[in-house]
Motif scaffolding. Sequence first.
Motif, PDB file in Angstrom:
ATOM      1  N   PRO A   1       1.281  -1.335  -0.055  1.00  0.00           N
ATOM      2  CA  PRO A   1      -0.519  -0.507  -0.231  1.00  0.00           C
ATOM      3  C   PRO A   1       0.758   1.295   0.382  1.00  0.00           C
ATOM      4  CG  PRO A   1      -0.591  -1.238   1.702  1.00  0.00           C
ATOM      5  CD  PRO A   1       0.594  -2.521   0.912  1.00  0.00           C
ATOM      6  N   ALA A   2       1.759   1.340   0.540  1.00  0.00           N
ATOM      7  CA  ALA A   2       2.890   2.225   1.026  1.00  0.00           C
ATOM      8  C   ALA A   2       3.903   2.529  -0.815  1.00  0.00           C
ATOM      9  CB  ALA A   2       3.876   2.577   1.987  1.00  0.00           C
ATOM     10  N   ALA A   3       3.809   2.126  -1.405  1.00  0.00           N
ATOM     11  CA  ALA A   3       3.959   1.325  -2.974  1.00  0.00           C
ATOM     12  C   ALA A   3       3.287   2.347  -3.900  1.00  0.00           C
ATOM     13  CB  ALA A   3       4.834   0.694  -3.663  1.00  0.00           C
ATOM     14  N   ARG A   4       2.129   1.945  -3.627  1.00  0.00           N
ATOM     15  CA  ARG A   4       0.407   1.614  -4.581  1.00  0.00           C
ATOM     16  C   ARG A   4       0.627   4.116  -4.929  1.00  0.00           C
ATOM     17  NH1 ARG A   4      -4.317   4.233  -5.016  1.00  0.00           N
ATOM     18  NH2 ARG A   4      -6.121   2.531  -6.228  1.00  0.00           N
ATOM     19  N   ARG A   5       0.243   3.492  -6.285  1.00  0.00           N
ATOM     20  CA  ARG A   5      -0.269   5.376  -6.509  1.00  0.00           C
ATOM     21  C   ARG A   5      -1.449   5.130  -7.986  1.00  0.00           C
ATOM     22  NH1 ARG A   5       1.311   5.918 -11.649  1.00  0.00           N
ATOM     23  NH2 ARG A   5       1.540   8.367 -11.124  1.00  0.00           N
ATOM     24  N   GLY A   6      -2.175   3.832  -7.766  1.00  0.00           N
ATOM     25  CA  GLY A   6      -3.116   3.932  -8.435  1.00  0.00           C
ATOM     26  C   GLY A   6      -3.354   2.898  -8.896  1.00  0.00           C
ATOM     27  N   THR A   7      -4.501   2.805 -10.432  1.00  0.00           N
ATOM     28  CA  THR A   7      -5.198   1.551 -10.846  1.00  0.00           C
ATOM     29  C   THR A   7      -4.657   1.343 -12.489  1.00  0.00           C
ATOM     30  OG1 THR A   7      -6.841   2.000  -9.224  1.00  0.00           O
ATOM     31  CG2 THR A   7      -6.796   0.404 -11.535  1.00  0.00           C
ATOM     32  N   LEU A   8      -3.871   0.269 -12.369  1.00  0.00           N
ATOM     33  CA  LEU A   8      -3.691   0.004 -13.535  1.00  0.00           C
ATOM     34  C   LEU A   8      -4.544  -0.578 -14.125  1.00  0.00           C
ATOM     35  CD1 LEU A   8      -0.887  -0.436 -15.921  1.00  0.00           C
ATOM     36  CD2 LEU A   8      -0.609  -2.427 -15.370  1.00  0.00           C
ATOM     37  N   LEU A   9      -5.603  -0.710 -15.272  1.00  0.00           N
ATOM     38  CA  LEU A   9      -6.340  -1.039 -16.098  1.00  0.00           C
ATOM     39  C   LEU A   9      -5.828  -2.138 -17.248  1.00  0.00           C
ATOM     40  CD1 LEU A   9      -9.162  -1.853 -16.496  1.00  0.00           C
ATOM     41  CD2 LEU A   9      -9.700   0.083 -18.305  1.00  0.00           C
ATOM     42  N   VAL A  10      -6.162  -3.630 -17.102  1.00  0.00           N
ATOM     43  CA  VAL A  10      -5.779  -4.566 -18.347  1.00  0.00           C
ATOM     44  C   VAL A  10      -6.653  -4.381 -19.093  1.00  0.00           C
ATOM     45  CG1 VAL A  10      -4.971  -6.427 -18.997  1.00  0.00           C
ATOM     46  CG2 VAL A  10      -3.936  -5.477 -16.836  1.00  0.00           C
ATOM     47  N   ILE A  11      -6.834  -3.617 -20.399  1.00  0.00           N
ATOM     48  CA  ILE A  11      -7.423  -4.149 -21.846  1.00  0.00           C
ATOM     49  C   ILE A  11      -7.564  -4.225 -22.349  1.00  0.00           C
ATOM     50  CG2 ILE A  11      -8.867  -2.170 -23.100  1.00  0.00           C
ATOM     51  CD1 ILE A  11      -7.849   0.198 -21.678  1.00  0.00           C
ATOM     52  N   PRO A  12      -8.140  -5.578 -22.898  1.00  0.00           N
ATOM     53  CA  PRO A  12      -8.230  -6.694 -23.709  1.00  0.00           C
ATOM     54  C   PRO A  12      -8.653  -7.039 -24.919  1.00  0.00           C
ATOM     55  CG  PRO A  12     -10.281  -7.176 -22.952  1.00  0.00           C
ATOM     56  CD  PRO A  12      -9.745  -5.872 -22.230  1.00  0.00           C
ATOM     57  N   GLY A  13      -8.236  -8.081 -25.593  1.00  0.00           N
ATOM     58  CA  GLY A  13      -8.005  -7.642 -27.218  1.00  0.00           C
ATOM     59  C   GLY A  13      -9.214  -7.991 -27.554  1.00  0.00           C
ATOM     60  N   GLY A  14      -8.999  -7.941 -28.776  1.00  0.00           N
ATOM     61  CA  GLY A  14     -10.094  -9.294 -28.997  1.00  0.00           C
ATOM     62  C   GLY A  14     -10.341  -8.610 -30.814  1.00  0.00           C
ATOM     63  N   PRO A  15     -11.566  -7.387 -30.783  1.00  0.00           N
ATOM     64  CA  PRO A  15     -12.811  -7.947 -29.924  1.00  0.00           C
ATOM     65  C   PRO A  15     -13.177  -9.809 -29.813  1.00  0.00           C
ATOM     66  CG  PRO A  15     -13.443  -6.410 -32.045  1.00  0.00           C
ATOM     67  CD  PRO A  15     -12.048  -6.933 -32.091  1.00  0.00           C
ATOM     68  N   GLY A  16     -13.271  -9.754 -28.721  1.00  0.00           N
ATOM     69  CA  GLY A  16     -13.380 -11.516 -28.211  1.00  0.00           C
ATOM     70  C   GLY A  16     -12.756 -12.275 -27.192  1.00  0.00           C
ATOM     71  N   GLU A  17     -11.687 -11.215 -26.354  1.00  0.00           N
ATOM     72  CA  GLU A  17     -10.969 -12.058 -25.389  1.00  0.00           C
ATOM     73  C   GLU A  17     -11.456 -11.138 -23.620  1.00  0.00           C
ATOM     74  OE1 GLU A  17      -5.713 -11.603 -24.262  1.00  0.00           O
ATOM     75  OE2 GLU A  17      -6.727  -9.968 -24.795  1.00  0.00           O
ATOM     76  N   SER A  18     -11.626 -11.997 -23.183  1.00  0.00           N
ATOM     77  CA  SER A  18     -12.034 -12.016 -22.091  1.00  0.00           C
ATOM     78  C   SER A  18     -11.155 -11.398 -21.104  1.00  0.00           C
ATOM     79  CB  SER A  18     -12.265 -13.782 -20.913  1.00  0.00           C
ATOM     80  OG  SER A  18     -12.182 -12.755 -19.310  1.00  0.00           O
ATOM     81  N   GLY A  19     -11.159 -10.079 -20.116  1.00  0.00           N
ATOM     82  CA  GLY A  19     -10.301  -9.292 -19.190  1.00  0.00           C
ATOM     83  C   GLY A  19     -10.106 -10.366 -18.387  1.00  0.00           C
ATOM     84  N   LEU A  20     -10.756 -10.866 -17.810  1.00  0.00           N
ATOM     85  CA  LEU A  20     -10.848 -11.682 -16.463  1.00  0.00           C
ATOM     86  C   LEU A  20      -9.764 -12.712 -16.089  1.00  0.00           C
ATOM     87  CD1 LEU A  20     -13.055 -10.074 -15.462  1.00  0.00           C
ATOM     88  CD2 LEU A  20     -14.000 -12.099 -14.636  1.00  0.00           C
ATOM     89  N   ARG A  21      -9.698 -13.498 -18.232  1.00  0.00           N
ATOM     90  CA  ARG A  21      -9.166 -14.278 -18.430  1.00  0.00           C
ATOM     91  C   ARG A  21      -7.770 -14.242 -18.725  1.00  0.00           C
ATOM     92  NH1 ARG A  21     -11.849 -16.621 -22.403  1.00  0.00           N
ATOM     93  NH2 ARG A  21     -12.607 -17.935 -20.781  1.00  0.00           N
ATOM     94  N   ARG A  22      -7.557 -12.994 -18.757  1.00  0.00           N
ATOM     95  CA  ARG A  22      -5.969 -12.096 -19.335  1.00  0.00           C
ATOM     96  C   ARG A  22      -5.083 -11.740 -18.029  1.00  0.00           C
ATOM     97  NH1 ARG A  22      -3.217 -10.893 -23.659  1.00  0.00           N
ATOM     98  NH2 ARG A  22      -1.964  -9.190 -23.328  1.00  0.00           N
ATOM     99  N   LEU A  23      -6.209 -11.616 -16.780  1.00  0.00           N
ATOM    100  CA  LEU A  23      -5.286 -10.711 -16.013  1.00  0.00           C
ATOM    101  C   LEU A  23      -5.296 -12.015 -15.577  1.00  0.00           C
ATOM    102  CD1 LEU A  23      -4.796  -8.544 -14.146  1.00  0.00           C
ATOM    103  CD2 LEU A  23      -6.225  -8.841 -12.862  1.00  0.00           C
ATOM    104  N   LYS A  24      -5.622 -13.357 -15.515  1.00  0.00           N
ATOM    105  CA  LYS A  24      -5.573 -14.413 -14.891  1.00  0.00           C
ATOM    106  C   LYS A  24      -4.183 -14.912 -15.158  1.00  0.00           C
ATOM    107  CE  LYS A  24      -7.003 -19.345 -13.698  1.00  0.00           C
ATOM    108  NZ  LYS A  24      -7.605 -20.701 -13.823  1.00  0.00           N
ATOM    109  N   THR A  25      -3.639 -15.108 -16.561  1.00  0.00           N
ATOM    110  CA  THR A  25      -2.942 -15.367 -17.482  1.00  0.00           C
ATOM    111  C   THR A  25      -1.807 -14.507 -16.883  1.00  0.00           C
ATOM    112  OG1 THR A  25      -3.166 -14.697 -19.307  1.00  0.00           O
ATOM    113  CG2 THR A  25      -4.085 -16.992 -18.640  1.00  0.00           C
ATOM    114  N   GLU A  26      -1.947 -13.671 -17.115  1.00  0.00           N
ATOM    115  CA  GLU A  26      -0.745 -12.235 -17.785  1.00  0.00           C
ATOM    116  C   GLU A  26      -0.023 -11.445 -15.570  1.00  0.00           C
ATOM    117  OE1 GLU A  26       1.285 -12.063 -19.568  1.00  0.00           O
ATOM    118  OE2 GLU A  26      -0.435 -12.842 -21.255  1.00  0.00           O
TER     119      GLU A  26
END
Length: 514
Positions: A98-123
């Motif tokens: 938490p002391a190093a946290r500077r914000g939120t990084l959004l992982v925007i998936p590809g596709g169209p047709g890629e699941s962001g939940l799955r991408r975050l799980k793998t990457e």
Amino acid sequence: MGSGEPLNHPCPMTTYAHRTLLLALSVATVATTVTAAAPVARANAPGTNGPALTWRPCAEPGGLSGQECAQLPVPLDYRDPDGPQIGLAVTRVRSERPAARRGTLLVIPGGPGESGLRRLKTEGPALRKAMAGAYDLVSFDPRGLGGSTRTGCALDAPDRHLVTLRSWPEPDGEIAANAARSRRIAEACRRHGGAVLRSFSTANEVRDIDRLRRALGEEKLSAWAHSYGTYVGSVYAQKYPRHTDRWVLDSIDDPDPSRVGRGWLANMAAGADDRFPDFAAWAADPARESEGLRLARRPEDVRPLFLALAAKLDREPKESSTPGVPLTGNRLRQALQNALQSDGLFAEVGRLVRQAQDPAAEPVLPAAVAGPMPDQDAAVVMATVCNDVRWPTPSVPAHRRAVTADRARHPLTAGMPVNITPCNFWKAPAERPTRITADGPSNILMVQNRRDPYSPYSGALNMRRSLGDRARLVTLEHGGHGAYLSHGTACGDRTVTAFLTTGRRPQTDTRCTD
């Protein structure tokens, strides 16, 4: 048609190829500048300016510890924000420091047709390590995917095979069957998809992202966008520039607002030509001898061998291990398209070539070309690109001429990238595509493989010109689709990580060779 892989884009097909998806600092010393080094303040408490998110634990074995999931309600139609709502599946992994946290990084998936939940799980594991606690990691399933609201077109199974969703011409170049199938698919989606299908678009995904930002209570987001997600990310940066912090575009789509998905599909012909020499060098390497996968003695002999074999299978399809699904020339070409995304998939297509050459062998088709896509997956990969921009009025003679010319210039893709598609029969979209410009903060880092088969380098250069001084481009002398933490280079990884964690960005466009 990358990253996305639809019938019209690299990324959805990339996702499907995996069955769960269809994805010194340079040659010279790199000077850097620092952008947005200070921590990003929250706008308000989460949910204050948007819907509240109710988080629940959702970590899976082998996945990210501490992963949480929630449902985000969004308007079906943003012109009626208080009207019917649909749900988006979202996920996050909070910073472990938490002391190093500077914000939120959004992982925007590809596709169209890629699941962001799955991408975050793998990457996610590699990303979490690289970020070292600088961000909460967040992603989402776009409309129509995974745990978000879905719909389908009720397509017959034969119309959902990759080689039929993509308009591969007949062996002689004839496209009458493609036109009839494309019309049939478009009409089925019109009958069965309803308002939900009509809502699948880049414009709505961008609005959904901003609604997610407000629900998270963030004034600004940082982002790592991949393939088709780079177009989504660039549109967001155009529409909401003051809400962007550090923005990474990885494997970049051409932003031409007059073409959008049609341009991505057409660009794949050149992309395959750019990438094929990497496969040819692999297939002629003496190291393949012991694997039984050496296809030729010299790299320059691999291309004519492949084209001759595809032509033979056009004339004489070979029964495969999948009952009722023979190995045709177009299935071999599609298998190659899938394999060009990653060096790790070269063996798959090399083995298929060997089996096709052996009279006694029964070819084992890669899963992506052996059976139909699920109906809901086929619907979302088509609808997004068809809804984004008006496609030309369907004309069989005009498309036949285009196919004939493209087959001659780019025989590896046999005219498919310029053929008629369901989008040509689609109801016109309601909104004009966004034009990407140089107006906005200079906080974008682009990273691109030189030989990307799905999101070719030429399209990335068009995005670079559109963004002007807002961006810097890091070119990786590498092949494959996906750069950061994927099929790129150590130099590219260091450059992106430094930008996201410290704000240092090359002062000028540069390239990496290691």
